[in-house]
Design an enzyme around this catalytic site. Structure first.
Site, PDB file in Angstrom:
ATOM      1  N   SER A  50       2.557  -4.083   7.355  1.00 28.52           N
ATOM      2  CA  SER A  50       2.729  -2.828   6.624  1.00 28.52           C
ATOM      3  C   SER A  50       2.578  -3.044   5.124  1.00 28.52           C
ATOM      4  O   SER A  50       2.908  -4.113   4.597  1.00 28.52           O
ATOM      5  CB  SER A  50       4.137  -2.298   6.913  1.00 28.52           C
ATOM      6  OG  SER A  50       4.464  -1.231   6.054  1.00 28.52           O
ATOM      7  N   TYR A 108      13.286  -3.224   6.353  1.00 25.96           N
ATOM      8  CA  TYR A 108      12.087  -3.081   7.203  1.00 25.96           C
ATOM      9  C   TYR A 108      10.941  -3.910   6.631  1.00 25.96           C
ATOM     10  O   TYR A 108      10.312  -4.712   7.334  1.00 25.96           O
ATOM     11  CB  TYR A 108      11.695  -1.603   7.295  1.00 25.96           C
ATOM     12  CG  TYR A 108      10.299  -1.387   7.827  1.00 25.96           C
ATOM     13  CD1 TYR A 108      10.008  -1.571   9.168  1.00 25.96           C
ATOM     14  CD2 TYR A 108       9.247  -1.025   6.969  1.00 25.96           C
ATOM     15  CE1 TYR A 108       8.711  -1.399   9.648  1.00 25.96           C
ATOM     16  CE2 TYR A 108       7.958  -0.839   7.440  1.00 25.96           C
ATOM     17  CZ  TYR A 108       7.698  -1.033   8.777  1.00 25.96           C
ATOM     18  OH  TYR A 108       6.419  -0.872   9.252  1.00 25.96           O
ATOM     19  N   LYS A 162       8.856  -7.356   8.080  1.00 23.96           N
ATOM     20  CA  LYS A 162       7.404  -7.457   8.270  1.00 23.96           C
ATOM     21  C   LYS A 162       6.863  -8.693   7.545  1.00 23.96           C
ATOM     22  O   LYS A 162       6.020  -9.422   8.064  1.00 23.96           O
ATOM     23  CB  LYS A 162       6.702  -6.182   7.771  1.00 23.96           C
ATOM     24  CG  LYS A 162       6.907  -4.983   8.689  1.00 23.96           C
ATOM     25  CD  LYS A 162       6.174  -5.191  10.006  1.00 23.96           C
ATOM     26  CE  LYS A 162       6.423  -4.118  11.027  1.00 23.96           C
ATOM     27  NZ  LYS A 162       5.845  -4.389  12.341  1.00 23.96           N
TER      28      LYS A 162
HETATM   29  N1  UFG Z   1       7.690  12.904   1.473  1.00 18.86           N
HETATM   30  C1  UFG Z   1       8.186  14.071   0.950  1.00 18.86           C
HETATM   31  N2  UFG Z   1       8.891  14.886   1.781  1.00 18.86           N
HETATM   32  C2  UFG Z   1       9.124  14.595   3.106  1.00 18.86           C
HETATM   33  C3  UFG Z   1       8.583  13.395   3.622  1.00 18.86           C
HETATM   34  C4  UFG Z   1       7.883  12.558   2.768  1.00 18.86           C
HETATM   35  O1  UFG Z   1       8.027  14.381  -0.229  1.00 18.86           O
HETATM   36  O2  UFG Z   1       9.804  15.362   3.790  1.00 18.86           O
HETATM   37  C5  UFG Z   1       6.925  12.021   0.582  1.00 18.86           C
HETATM   38  C6  UFG Z   1       7.551  10.642   0.448  1.00 18.86           C
HETATM   39  O3  UFG Z   1       8.505  10.638  -0.587  1.00 18.86           O
HETATM   40  C7  UFG Z   1       6.339   9.775   0.147  1.00 18.86           C
HETATM   41  C8  UFG Z   1       5.184  10.491   0.876  1.00 18.86           C
HETATM   42  O4  UFG Z   1       5.657  11.802   1.147  1.00 18.86           O
HETATM   43  O5  UFG Z   1       6.063   9.816  -1.212  1.00 18.86           O
HETATM   44  C9  UFG Z   1       4.828   9.841   2.187  1.00 18.86           C
HETATM   45  O6  UFG Z   1       6.028   9.675   2.952  1.00 18.86           O
HETATM   46  P1  UFG Z   1       6.008   9.260   4.475  1.00 18.86           P
HETATM   47  O7  UFG Z   1       7.442   9.281   4.938  1.00 18.86           O
HETATM   48  O8  UFG Z   1       5.036  10.089   5.234  1.00 18.86           O
HETATM   49  O9  UFG Z   1       5.444   7.786   4.460  1.00 18.86           O
HETATM   50  P2  UFG Z   1       5.990   6.503   3.630  1.00 18.86           P
HETATM   51  O10 UFG Z   1       4.978   6.280   2.553  1.00 18.86           O
HETATM   52  O11 UFG Z   1       7.379   6.621   3.236  1.00 18.86           O
HETATM   53  O12 UFG Z   1       5.970   5.411   4.782  1.00 18.86           O
HETATM   54  C10 UFG Z   1       4.846   4.694   5.140  1.00 18.86           C
HETATM   55  C11 UFG Z   1       4.977   4.265   6.591  1.00 18.86           C
HETATM   56  C12 UFG Z   1       6.138   3.331   6.753  1.00 18.86           C
HETATM   57  C13 UFG Z   1       5.983   2.174   5.780  1.00 18.86           C
HETATM   58  C14 UFG Z   1       5.824   2.701   4.391  1.00 18.86           C
HETATM   59  C15 UFG Z   1       5.553   1.590   3.431  1.00 18.86           C
HETATM   60  O13 UFG Z   1       5.155   5.384   7.423  1.00 18.86           O
HETATM   61  O14 UFG Z   1       6.188   2.831   8.067  1.00 18.86           O
HETATM   62  O15 UFG Z   1       4.720   3.584   4.317  1.00 18.86           O
HETATM   63  O16 UFG Z   1       6.118   1.904   2.204  1.00 18.86           O
HETATM   64  F1  UFG Z   1       7.057   1.391   5.803  1.00 18.86           F
END
Ligand code: UFG
Length: 350
Positions: free
Chosen positions: A122, A149, A153
């Site tokens: 990841s 997490y 990884k």
């Molecule tokens: N976000 C929002 N509102 C929400 C959900 C997400 O604003 O309700 C934002 C988050 O803050 C982030 C972006 O949308 O800036 C993407 O968020 P996601 O939760 O879709 O994905 P992440 O980037 O947090 O997570 C992904 C993978 C994880 C991994 C991570 C690495 O899904 O498994 O990248 O940082 F760990």
């Protein structure tokens, strides 16, 4: 490894979101995907392209039996815990499953002479560190995971690399950026429980599930103040796994490879793209930053092209959102089931 002869590939966690799409891609390229999954978060109905073995990654006897029974030649290892937030309250469980689980898998592979591994890693291994928000990330960038997490990884990668050197295994760790979208058939797609990912939540809000989306933070050092992420279509990601199984690697070699597009998209750009595709604006409000969110995670994907001959084909935001929306609108598995008691049984993939 050769395709065509129906070489059997063990896909641990193959009933999950990326695992199911990868099993389909393997099948399409002439491999036999044998899915090994304990269904703790995956879906039995998502296993459609080869045999299914119900088992836990920590169960060496069951793994050994599956490898023996199906004549496994290579392993793609997805099985593990993925919720960043949960990892902060249950770090021991993440180490047990993500690191100890991978360690016992490698031991069983060695016992059976299975010499190729593709590991689901990841972008979480990078964290933000002292990188600027505009810098893309190459594989040798500093590693500063922002969660247990991400720690697990990175630790699993180190463990795999050491075993490659010691025992002559060859392995590719694919560091995913933001997996998104769904198979264009609409048969498999993203359905985590609970759902925390941006695109499914934005679509659910646009389709009127009654909840508005909260945009986490608008004061990051990014062009519009919201977080930048590199969204990669899950079918492109699946193709990268097939390429990593096929690539010619000498015994003892470990490679870590980013899988992303090199393009950063902000949360607000995603919200607008979903609104355009759905034909109605995404109801949203502006909220606080979410703990542990790096401002920017954008890949430098050059190594994937160089080593695997892989480049994204379907990862424009428009195509990702259109495919995700088709999956959500599927009358059998769509947004009407989201949150209902029957959803887990009815949806086809994690
Ligand atoms: N976000 C929002 N509102 C929400 C959900 C997400 O604003 O309700 C934002 C988050 O803050 C982030 C972006 O949308 O800036 C993407 O968020 P996601 O939760 O879709 O994905 P992440 O980037 O947090 O997570 C992904 C993978 C994880 C991994 C991570 C690495 O899904 O498994 O990248 O940082 F760990």
């Amino acid at each position: 490894m050769d395709r065509g002869s129906k070489s059997a590939v063990l896909v641990t966690g193959g009933a999950g979101y990326i695992g199911a799409h990868t099993a389909k891609a393997l099948h399409e390229q002439g491999f036999l995907p044998v899915v090994y999954d304990n269904l703790s978060s995956g879906f039995r109905e998502a296993v459609r392209w080869g045999p299914f073995v119900h088992g836990d990654i920590r169960d060496r006897a069951a793994l050994s039996e599956a490898i023996e029974a199906h004549g496994i030649k290579a392993v793609i290892h997805f099985a593990g815990l993925i919720e960043v937030g949960r990892s902060t309250v249950k770090p021991d469980l993440f180490w047990e499953i993500n690191v100890a689980g991978a360690t016992s898998l490698l031991q069983v592979m060695r016992e059976h002479g299975v010499g190729r591994l593709v590991f689901s890693s990841s972008a979480a291994v990078y964290g933000q560190g002292d990188r600027s928000a505009h810098q893309s990330i190459a594989e040798d960038a500093g590693k500063a995971p922002a969660s247990p997490y991400g720690d697990t990884k990175l630790a699993a990668e180190w463990m795999i690399q050491a075993q490659c050197r010691a025992y002559g295994l060859s392995a590719v760790a694919l560091r995913y950026f933001n997996a998104a979208g769904a198979d264009p058939s609409g048969l498999i797609g993203e359905a985590h429980e609970p759902e925390s990912h941006l695109i499914p939540l934005a679509i659910a809000a646009a389709l009127g599930d009654g909840k508005e989306l909260t945009v986490f933070g608008q004061d990051f050092q990014t062009p519009d103040g919201t977080c930048l992420r590199d969204y990669i279509h899950v079918t492109d990601l699946a193709r990268a796994h097939v390429a990593a199984i096929e690539v010619d690697l000498a015994a003892g070699v470990f490679e870590a490879v980013n899988v992303g597009t090199g393009e950063g998209r902000s949360v607000m750009q995603v919200v607008e793209a979903v609104g355009r595709a759905a034909g109605r604006a995404v109801p949203h409000c502006l909220g606080e930053r979410r703990a542990g969110d790096p401002p920017s995670l954008v890949a430098d994907p050059s190594r994937a092209l160089q080593l695997l001959g892989w480049a994204p084909k379907h990862s424009s935001l428009e195509e990702i959102v259109a495919d995700a929306l088709r999956w959500e609108r599927n009358p059998c598995y769509g947004a009407g089931l989201r949150g209902s008691a029957g959803r887990r049984k009815s949806r086809m993939a994690v």
